[in-house]
Design a protein around this motif. Structure first.
Motif, mmCIF file in Angstrom:
data_model
loop_
_atom_site.group_PDB
_atom_site.id
_atom_site.type_symbol
_atom_site.label_atom_id
_atom_site.label_comp_id
_atom_site.label_asym_id
_atom_site.label_seq_id
_atom_site.Cartn_x
_atom_site.Cartn_y
_atom_site.Cartn_z
ATOM 1 N N ILE A 179 8.248 2.678 -5.646
ATOM 2 C CA ILE A 179 7.490 3.088 -4.469
ATOM 3 C C ILE A 179 7.775 2.082 -3.363
ATOM 4 O O ILE A 179 8.353 1.011 -3.601
ATOM 5 C CB ILE A 179 5.967 3.156 -4.742
ATOM 6 C CG1 ILE A 179 5.424 1.763 -5.103
ATOM 7 C CG2 ILE A 179 5.652 4.166 -5.840
ATOM 8 C CD1 ILE A 179 3.910 1.732 -5.196
ATOM 9 N N LEU A 180 7.362 2.409 -2.152
ATOM 10 C CA LEU A 180 7.496 1.474 -1.033
ATOM 11 C C LEU A 180 6.202 0.684 -0.894
ATOM 12 O O LEU A 180 5.106 1.242 -1.005
ATOM 13 C CB LEU A 180 7.793 2.223 0.259
ATOM 14 C CG LEU A 180 9.148 2.929 0.325
ATOM 15 C CD1 LEU A 180 9.305 3.656 1.646
ATOM 16 C CD2 LEU A 180 10.279 1.928 0.147
ATOM 17 N N ALA A 181 6.318 -0.607 -0.655
ATOM 18 C CA ALA A 181 5.154 -1.474 -0.501
ATOM 19 C C ALA A 181 5.067 -1.955 0.943
ATOM 20 O O ALA A 181 6.088 -2.232 1.581
ATOM 21 C CB ALA A 181 5.260 -2.675 -1.439
ATOM 22 N N GLY A 182 3.840 -2.074 1.449
ATOM 23 C CA GLY A 182 3.635 -2.646 2.773
ATOM 24 C C GLY A 182 4.122 -1.791 3.914
ATOM 25 O O GLY A 182 4.463 -2.320 4.977
ATOM 26 N N LYS B 85 -1.422 -8.631 -2.831
ATOM 27 C CA LYS B 85 -2.646 -7.852 -3.056
ATOM 28 C C LYS B 85 -2.900 -6.872 -1.913
ATOM 29 O O LYS B 85 -3.191 -5.701 -2.139
ATOM 30 C CB LYS B 85 -3.838 -8.795 -3.228
ATOM 31 C CG LYS B 85 -3.782 -9.619 -4.511
ATOM 32 C CD LYS B 85 -5.022 -10.484 -4.663
ATOM 33 C CE LYS B 85 -5.016 -11.225 -6.001
ATOM 34 N NZ LYS B 85 -6.208 -12.095 -6.155
ATOM 35 N N SER B 86 -2.782 -7.354 -0.679
ATOM 36 C CA SER B 86 -3.026 -6.483 0.473
ATOM 37 C C SER B 86 -1.759 -5.817 0.982
ATOM 38 O O SER B 86 -1.827 -4.900 1.810
ATOM 39 C CB SER B 86 -3.654 -7.292 1.614
ATOM 40 O OG SER B 86 -2.749 -8.304 2.065
ATOM 41 N N GLU B 87 -0.608 -6.281 0.488
ATOM 42 C CA GLU B 87 0.701 -5.782 0.901
ATOM 43 C C GLU B 87 0.857 -5.849 2.425
ATOM 44 O O GLU B 87 1.261 -4.892 3.086
ATOM 45 C CB GLU B 87 0.942 -4.362 0.386
ATOM 46 C CG GLU B 87 1.018 -4.293 -1.138
ATOM 47 C CD GLU B 87 1.502 -2.955 -1.664
ATOM 48 O OE1 GLU B 87 1.656 -2.014 -0.857
ATOM 49 O OE2 GLU B 87 1.754 -2.861 -2.883
ATOM 50 N N THR B 88 0.528 -7.030 2.957
ATOM 51 C CA THR B 88 0.667 -7.268 4.397
ATOM 52 C C THR B 88 1.489 -8.522 4.642
ATOM 53 O O THR B 88 1.505 -9.446 3.823
ATOM 54 C CB THR B 88 -0.708 -7.440 5.060
ATOM 55 O OG1 THR B 88 -1.412 -8.511 4.394
ATOM 56 C CG2 THR B 88 -1.519 -6.164 4.968
#
Length: 752
Positions: free
Chosen positions: A110-113, A157-160
């Motif tokens: 999957i794509l993150a962030g 965790k927040s993918e930021t």
């Protein structure tokens, strides 16, 4: 020896709600990448940055295998990495796959962030390391071909993304560098790399506490400026290892270790000149991996392992920190191609690593030298360091037994009233002490033999036992006294260690003082070192008036110094003292040699009789069995046995005992598969290290003719810890070597 097994991690490509616009129903999967980053957190693999590449050619036509022009091919010539990697797109996404999630199908990418409004610009040749619950990315080359020096942190965790700005200090823009996160300092190290005007050999540290950059002042044997090198941290985080890379002089094969407390560099000399015979006779031992760049390096339980850096290298190079030698280890199972510009990350499981991307040689186009992308698959590398090869663990156990008072059978009364408790087996490799032990044992009817050494300094004897048990002396109370004691006791590895420590201590200001001291104490080995130093630095020594004043008080030494100024150089130590020739500075190796001699000859002071079920009996040293088997340790310490019955045939028991003394059995592969199976079964209960050895030998036996037999053995030994490794290798061999019809017949036979 390391056994390396490679396999493919099955993944599926599924669409996701986080797919880019207009691509909702397309599959999500990382493209073929080079100079990218791969990281591991919470059972998830993350892939980011890098160049998206297809075929790469060097001096070739840029044509595909069918003869048509390949517009995506990258032509390599004698240019730097930045130039030949230009002209193709950069990856701007973060890919993620969860290997720990329970699901019916294979794990999916999957794509993150993707919701980030703020994120770093696409790049390649950057560094990325894991810090707590985040990844830290630094530098690289932008899509415009510009070097970068920005620092970003990706929160898993927040993918930021969050850009980190330094409160003080500055670091120049760079790419193709190395990075490491030092947890004990909560700091990021940046080493080497390509700058705008050349290469770097510096180390910068970014402190996450102060948010400041600092140029570190390193010393020792500092590596030259370079790029495309590789580094890795030791398991305990105390050292950083660096290997290879590329400079203006070409590729390198030098190997360094950095102390992360003192920031002192040391070049590790792995030359085999003067190495012990058992090392030189090992066919897998090599002086060094070949010169390489753009490789990967990782640390695993006392071993530094290197892969890639060459299209032709299909091996893992394994440096054992204990043995201080490199070994070339073949990769079993799935073919782990030789490659460059790939990435590797360690999974949570010890010995498990994930490899992705890079490019390799297309063996179908050898004349054109074509380079093609590695298939975009996650490749799993598993390393198995068999316990019996780890001589260190045996000695760690001996030392723990000494400190806890287990299996103690010898007491020394040293000096006036200082007592030392230890094991006869470890100190009796000293001919002098062995004689004292035999004499005392005849006179004393006691479980613990007592020996008095009234003329020995307790501090010096403490250092002596520390060397015997730990193979290390962080602090020596008196080098001269310890060297003299070691010579009298015949522990020549300690003599060599003292001589090297003494040599490093000598300088032109203290040489005369040391010369007088070794003369007074009549330590002849160190006296020779003093003579050689005086001969080499005669003018500088006598230019110091304090040296002349000291010599004037010792007329015989003054006369000797004057003779040294015009005589030929003193003999080398090995000439003068032949007993020191080829003696390793290693207490553990010398002890192993002594154990080997005990197997072949009389087992002095053996205190335990093992009796097989067919009534065959064997005299052994209980402490040796206890140090290599928790079962024996518990049995011997709780019940204080002198006789033990083992439920095994005499021939099997004898082979296990042979291993405990020699570290091997017979000629290895000469032992039959059936006998290896029986040894593994009995050893599983009593001595796991022998079980490991048996499985390793069976691994060496795997071929088309034996794979099915060994797979059947795996079924019989399925309760054993490492049997899964053998099972995987057998299956891979069967899959590679047999036709579909042959496989059907094999499966039918196994089911029957």
């Amino acid at each position: 020896m390391s056994v390396v097994f490679s396999s493919i991690i099955n993944t599926s490509s599924l669409s996701t709600s986080k797919s880019p616009k207009n691509a909702k129903n397309t599959s999500i999967q990382p493209p073929s990448l080079i100079q990218h980053n791969i990281l591991f957190w919470n059972n998830c693999i993350y892939v980011m940055n890098g160049k998206i590449a297809k075929n790469l050619t060097k001096g070739g036509s840029g044509k595909t295998s069918n003869g048509s022009q390949d517009s995506s091919a990258i032509h390599l010539s004698n240019v730097d990495a930045k130039t030949f990697l230009s002209g193709v797109p950069l990856e701007d996404k973060v890919y993620k796959i969860d290997l720990g999630k329970k699901q019916d199908k294979s794990p999916s990418w999957i794509l993150a962030g993707t919701e980030n409004l703020k994120h770093p610009e696409p790049r390649f040749g950057a560094s990325a390391v894991c810090r707590k619950d985040s990844f830290v990315v630094f530098g690289g080359v932008s899509a415009k071909g510009e070097l970068l020096n920005d620092l970003w942190e990706f929160n898993c965790k927040s993918e930021t993304w969050n850009q980190l700005t330094a409160s003080s200090g500055i670091i120049g823009a760079r790419a193709f560098h190395c990075a490491a996160y030092i947890a004990s300092q909560d700091a990021l190290l940046i080493l080497f790399g390509r700058l705008k005007n050349g290469l770097s050999g510096d180390i910068y540290r970014f402190s996450f506490k102060t948010e400041a950059w600092e140029l570190l002042n390193t010393h020792g044997k500092i590596p030259s400026e370079r790029e495309l090198a590789a580094v890795t941290l030791s398991d305990n985080g105390q050292h950083l290892y660096a290997f290879g890379g590329k400079s203006t002089k070409g590729k390198h094969d030098d190997f360094f270790r950095l102390n992360l407390h003192t920031f002192s560099w040391e070049e590790i000399n792995t030359s085999l000149v003067g190495a012990p015979a058992n090392i030189c006779d090992d066919q897998s031992v090599v002086p060094s991996p070949p010169k390489m760049q753009a490789h990967v390096m990782f640390f695993d339980r006392g071993h530094v392992l290197v892969h890639g850096g060459s299209y032709a290298s299909h091996f893992i190079y394994d440096f054992s920190v204990h043995d201080a030698v490199w070994r070339k280890i073949p990769v079993r199972g799935h073919s782990l191609y030789g490659r460059e510009y790939h990435s590797l990350v360690q999974a949570n499981t010890a010995g498990k690593f994930i490899v992705l991307g890079g490019f390799r040689e297309d063996i179908t186009q050898p004349k054109d030298g074509q380079r093609i992308q590695v298939p975009k698959k996650l490749e799993c590398v598993q390393t198995f360091h068999f316990k019996h090869q780890d001589n260190l663990s045996k000695h760690v156990t001996f030392n723990a037994m000494r400190k806890s008072g287990q299996m103690i059978d010898l007491k020394f009364l040293v000096g006036k009233d200082k007592s030392f408790h230890c094991h006869q087996l470890l100190v009796q490799r000293s001919p002098y002490l062995s004689h004292l032990i035999e004499e005392a044992a005849r006179k004393q009817d006691a479980k613990v033999v007592t020996i008095s050494l009234p003329d020995v300094s307790p501090l010096v004897f403490h250092d002596f036992l520390t060397w015997i048990y730990e193979n290390n002396l962080p602090q020596i109370h008196s080098i001269i006294d310890l060297c003299k004691l070691a010579r009298e006791y015949g522990i020549y590895d300690l003599v060599v260690h003292c001589a090297r420590q003494f040599h490093d201590k000598i300088n032109f200001k203290n040489i005369i003082h040391l010369f007088i001291e070794v003369e007074n104490k009549q330590e002849h080995t160190l006296r020779l070192l003093c003579q050689a130093y005086i001969y080499d630095h005669y003018t500088k020594i006598l230019a110091d008036t304090s040296n002349v004043q000291m010599l004037s008080q010792v007329p015989n030494l003054l006369q000797e110094v004057m003779l040294l100024s015009r005589d030929k150089r003193p003999a080398e130590m090995a000439e003068k003292f032949p007993e020191l020739k080829n003696v390793p500075q290693d207490s553990f190796k010398m002890f192993d040699t002594y154990l080997h001699s005990l197997w072949n000859g009389k087992r002095a002071n053996a205190d335990l009789k093992l009796v097989a079920r067919d009534s065959k009996s064997f005299l052994v040293h209980g402490a040796l069995l206890a140090a290599q088997s928790k079962v024996f340790l518990d049995e011997l310490t709780t019940l204080s046995r002198t006789v033990m019955k083992i439920n095994a045939d005499g021939v099997i028991l004898e082979k296990i005992i042979e291993f405990l003394y020699k570290g091997s059995i017979g000629e290895g592969n000469s032992v039959s598969i059936e006998l290896l199976k029986d040894i593994a079964v009995i050893a599983h209960q009593w001595v796991p290290s022998v079980e490991d050895w048996a499985i390793e030998i069976m691994l060496d036996c795997v071929n088309k003719d034996t794979a099915t037999t060994l797979l059947s053995v795996c079924r019989q030994l399925r309760a054993l810890e490492n049997i899964e490794v053998l099972k995987q290798v057998c299956k891979q061999e069967i899959a590679n070597k047999f036709t579909v019809e042959e496989l059907a017949e094999i499966i039918a036979n196994l089911l029957a």
